[in-house]
Design a protein around this motif. Structure first.
Motif, PDB file in Angstrom:
ATOM      1  N   THR A 177       0.957  -1.279   0.069  1.00  0.00           N
ATOM      2  CA  THR A 177       0.085   0.171  -0.160  1.00  0.00           C
ATOM      3  C   THR A 177       0.789   1.201  -0.004  1.00  0.00           C
ATOM      4  O   THR A 177       0.326   2.146   0.168  1.00  0.00           O
ATOM      5  CB  THR A 177      -1.047  -0.087   1.255  1.00  0.00           C
ATOM      6  OG1 THR A 177      -0.120   0.182   2.392  1.00  0.00           O
ATOM      7  CG2 THR A 177      -1.945  -1.352   1.131  1.00  0.00           C
ATOM      8  N   HIS A 178       2.106   1.024  -0.137  1.00  0.00           N
ATOM      9  CA  HIS A 178       2.958   2.194  -0.185  1.00  0.00           C
ATOM     10  C   HIS A 178       3.744   2.352  -1.408  1.00  0.00           C
ATOM     11  O   HIS A 178       3.537   1.596  -2.286  1.00  0.00           O
ATOM     12  CB  HIS A 178       4.107   2.226   0.878  1.00  0.00           C
ATOM     13  CG  HIS A 178       3.470   2.252   2.378  1.00  0.00           C
ATOM     14  ND1 HIS A 178       3.298   3.263   2.934  1.00  0.00           N
ATOM     15  CD2 HIS A 178       2.880   1.197   3.124  1.00  0.00           C
ATOM     16  CE1 HIS A 178       2.851   3.058   4.300  1.00  0.00           C
ATOM     17  NE2 HIS A 178       2.541   1.731   4.375  1.00  0.00           N
ATOM     18  N   ARG A 179       4.345   3.441  -1.576  1.00  0.00           N
ATOM     19  CA  ARG A 179       5.394   3.763  -2.903  1.00  0.00           C
ATOM     20  C   ARG A 179       6.772   3.670  -2.327  1.00  0.00           C
ATOM     21  O   ARG A 179       7.069   4.183  -1.439  1.00  0.00           O
ATOM     22  CB  ARG A 179       5.026   5.433  -3.272  1.00  0.00           C
ATOM     23  CG  ARG A 179       5.972   5.501  -4.726  1.00  0.00           C
ATOM     24  CD  ARG A 179       5.715   7.066  -5.101  1.00  0.00           C
ATOM     25  NE  ARG A 179       4.400   7.199  -5.659  1.00  0.00           N
ATOM     26  CZ  ARG A 179       3.397   7.856  -4.735  1.00  0.00           C
ATOM     27  NH1 ARG A 179       3.774   8.597  -3.763  1.00  0.00           N
ATOM     28  NH2 ARG A 179       2.103   7.754  -5.258  1.00  0.00           N
ATOM     29  N   LEU A 180       7.440   2.638  -3.149  1.00  0.00           N
ATOM     30  CA  LEU A 180       8.831   2.387  -2.808  1.00  0.00           C
ATOM     31  C   LEU A 180       9.635   3.490  -3.979  1.00  0.00           C
ATOM     32  O   LEU A 180       9.468   3.421  -5.128  1.00  0.00           O
ATOM     33  CB  LEU A 180       8.934   0.833  -3.141  1.00  0.00           C
ATOM     34  CG  LEU A 180      10.768   0.781  -2.811  1.00  0.00           C
ATOM     35  CD1 LEU A 180      10.864   0.443  -1.560  1.00  0.00           C
ATOM     36  CD2 LEU A 180      10.598  -0.866  -3.400  1.00  0.00           C
ATOM     37  N   ILE A 181      10.644   3.975  -3.145  1.00  0.00           N
ATOM     38  CA  ILE A 181      11.575   4.896  -3.939  1.00  0.00           C
ATOM     39  C   ILE A 181      12.882   4.027  -3.923  1.00  0.00           C
ATOM     40  O   ILE A 181      13.387   3.862  -2.724  1.00  0.00           O
ATOM     41  CB  ILE A 181      11.547   6.066  -3.305  1.00  0.00           C
ATOM     42  CG1 ILE A 181      10.100   6.559  -3.245  1.00  0.00           C
ATOM     43  CG2 ILE A 181      12.528   7.007  -4.216  1.00  0.00           C
ATOM     44  CD1 ILE A 181       9.928   8.057  -2.629  1.00  0.00           C
ATOM     45  N   CYS A 182      13.646   3.794  -5.113  1.00  0.00           N
ATOM     46  CA  CYS A 182      14.887   3.150  -5.214  1.00  0.00           C
ATOM     47  C   CYS A 182      15.578   3.295  -6.385  1.00  0.00           C
ATOM     48  O   CYS A 182      14.862   3.816  -7.291  1.00  0.00           O
ATOM     49  CB  CYS A 182      14.658   1.831  -4.719  1.00  0.00           C
ATOM     50  SG  CYS A 182      13.607   1.197  -6.036  1.00  0.00           S
ATOM     51  N   ASN A 204      10.662  14.852   0.397  1.00  0.00           N
ATOM     52  CA  ASN A 204       9.560  15.521   0.238  1.00  0.00           C
ATOM     53  C   ASN A 204       8.326  14.649   0.249  1.00  0.00           C
ATOM     54  O   ASN A 204       6.983  14.936  -0.171  1.00  0.00           O
ATOM     55  CB  ASN A 204       9.728  15.954  -1.185  1.00  0.00           C
ATOM     56  CG  ASN A 204      10.554  17.256  -1.632  1.00  0.00           C
ATOM     57  OD1 ASN A 204      10.241  18.363  -1.323  1.00  0.00           O
ATOM     58  ND2 ASN A 204      11.828  16.856  -1.794  1.00  0.00           N
ATOM     59  N   GLY A 205       8.361  13.688   1.045  1.00  0.00           N
ATOM     60  CA  GLY A 205       7.148  12.882   1.280  1.00  0.00           C
ATOM     61  C   GLY A 205       6.478  12.077   0.382  1.00  0.00           C
ATOM     62  O   GLY A 205       5.447  11.847   0.467  1.00  0.00           O
ATOM     63  N   LEU A 206       7.232  11.577  -0.773  1.00  0.00           N
ATOM     64  CA  LEU A 206       6.816  10.845  -1.640  1.00  0.00           C
ATOM     65  C   LEU A 206       6.748   9.383  -1.605  1.00  0.00           C
ATOM     66  O   LEU A 206       5.976   8.725  -2.384  1.00  0.00           O
ATOM     67  CB  LEU A 206       7.819  11.012  -2.954  1.00  0.00           C
ATOM     68  CG  LEU A 206       7.127  10.741  -4.181  1.00  0.00           C
ATOM     69  CD1 LEU A 206       5.719  11.593  -4.573  1.00  0.00           C
ATOM     70  CD2 LEU A 206       8.042  11.037  -5.560  1.00  0.00           C
ATOM     71  N   GLY A 207       7.418   8.798  -0.288  1.00  0.00           N
ATOM     72  CA  GLY A 207       7.089   7.376  -0.251  1.00  0.00           C
ATOM     73  C   GLY A 207       8.300   6.966   0.769  1.00  0.00           C
ATOM     74  O   GLY A 207       8.675   7.576   1.601  1.00  0.00           O
ATOM     75  N   ILE A 208       8.716   5.693   0.700  1.00  0.00           N
ATOM     76  CA  ILE A 208       9.544   4.918   1.297  1.00  0.00           C
ATOM     77  C   ILE A 208      10.723   4.639   0.677  1.00  0.00           C
ATOM     78  O   ILE A 208      10.473   4.022  -0.321  1.00  0.00           O
ATOM     79  CB  ILE A 208       9.024   3.686   2.275  1.00  0.00           C
ATOM     80  CG1 ILE A 208       7.785   4.137   3.072  1.00  0.00           C
ATOM     81  CG2 ILE A 208       9.971   2.931   2.827  1.00  0.00           C
ATOM     82  CD1 ILE A 208       6.823   2.729   3.638  1.00  0.00           C
TER      83      ILE A 208
END
Length: 301
Positions: free
Chosen positions: A185-190, A231-235
């Motif tokens: 349910t989250h956005r993963l940033i990698c 900037n609060g875009l995800g994890i």
């Protein structure tokens, strides 16, 4: 072999023009041309193809240019050693490291080094490419693995792990995951797994992406990952050294992290006596020692 002719040949090959080489060498075009013809005659080979837009090396010219380039770098190293043995810390120091470590940790600490040695000129080369130190593509490197070349002096600085981070505002809005399944349910940033990076980081990302995740953002370096997280875009998957300078980061799923990544300082054996190298080595080891002490003090609170 006439060393002066080789010097002129190298300048012409580097510039691709008799005129530009002559300007660099403070010689007339005709004088440069005569020296090149004399060198070609002595070797019995044509070194350049002439055309309207300049000069192109022949196959024989490429071989000779490779040799003169290596000679030039060796001479630069010798001059640096001689100067470093008798002079104070100043002049150019070419430092290579990864984009992430250089931009997120090293660059913001360089004012301390410049304050000590204001005449030092640092050329900071940020790339995932491993430059050839013995060939003087750089003077000193900070690498995320132990160098394999035998003719390098190496010093292990610390270890790094890739971990999951977010900011509290994002977690307040979207919830804090308690397990890997909750990442759905989250956005993963990698970083994309095909991006040049340490293998431990790529493996962690592969493991995370094996789970169903609603949304992803891939960036080709950790600086971009950090900006998106802040900037609060995800994890985001980030190296643990970023937390010292960004206390607003919140560790997510603390049991999830990459394998240990060793960080090494390396430089050529021939620069062992270099004062610039010594100054940089002392600066880096001081910063690492202070980082460890701060972490120890924090953990003891």
């Amino acid at each position: 072999m006439d060393w002066d002719k080789l010097r002129i040949f190298h300048a012409v090959a580097d510039a691709g023009s008799l005129t530009h080489a002559g300007e660099t060498l403070h010689l007339s075009q005709s004088a440069v041309s005569r020296q090149i013809r004399a060198l070609e005659d002595s070797l019995g080979s044509t070194l350049f193809h002439r055309h309207a837009r300049g000069l192109i090396l022949t196959e024989q010219g490429e071989l000779l240019f490779d040799a003169t380039t290596a000679m030039s770098k060796r001479l630069e190293a010798a001059v640096a050693r001689i100067r470093d043995s008798v002079e104070e810390v100043f002049g150019e120091l070419r430092v290579t490291t990864t984009t992430g470590f250089g931009s997120l940790w090293l660059a913001k600490r360089l004012p301390i080094l410049y304050e000590r040695y204001p005449e030092l000129r640092i050329d900071l080369m940020l790339s995932e490419q491993v430059l050839d130190l013995p060939m003087r593509e750089a003077d000193v490197a900070i690498r995320m693995k132990e160098p394999s070349q035998a003719d390098l002096i190496r010093l292990r600085l610390m270890s790094v792990r890739m971990q999951l981070y977010s900011v509290q505002s994002y977690l307040d809005e979207h919830g804090t995951p308690a397990s890997l399944d909750d990442l759905a349910t989250h956005r993963l940033i990698c970083q994309n797994t095909s991006t040049a990076q340490v293998s431990a980081g790529a493996r962690l990302v592969q493991e995370l992406l094996a789970h169903p995740i609603r949304s992803t953002l891939t960036v080709n370096n950790y600086f971009g990952v950090l900006q998106a997280v802040l900037n609060g875009l995800g994890i985001g998957v980030l190296p643990d050294y970023v937390t010292e300078d960004h206390p607003q980061l919140v560790r997510v799923l603390p049991a999830i992290e990459s394998n240990e990544v060793p960080v090494f300082l390396a430089y050529p054996e021939e620069l062992r006596a270099s004062r610039r190298i010594a100054a940089f080595r002392e600066f880096i080891t001081e910063q690492i020692t202070e980082k460890r002490q701060r972490e120890k003090d924090t953990s003891g609170l």
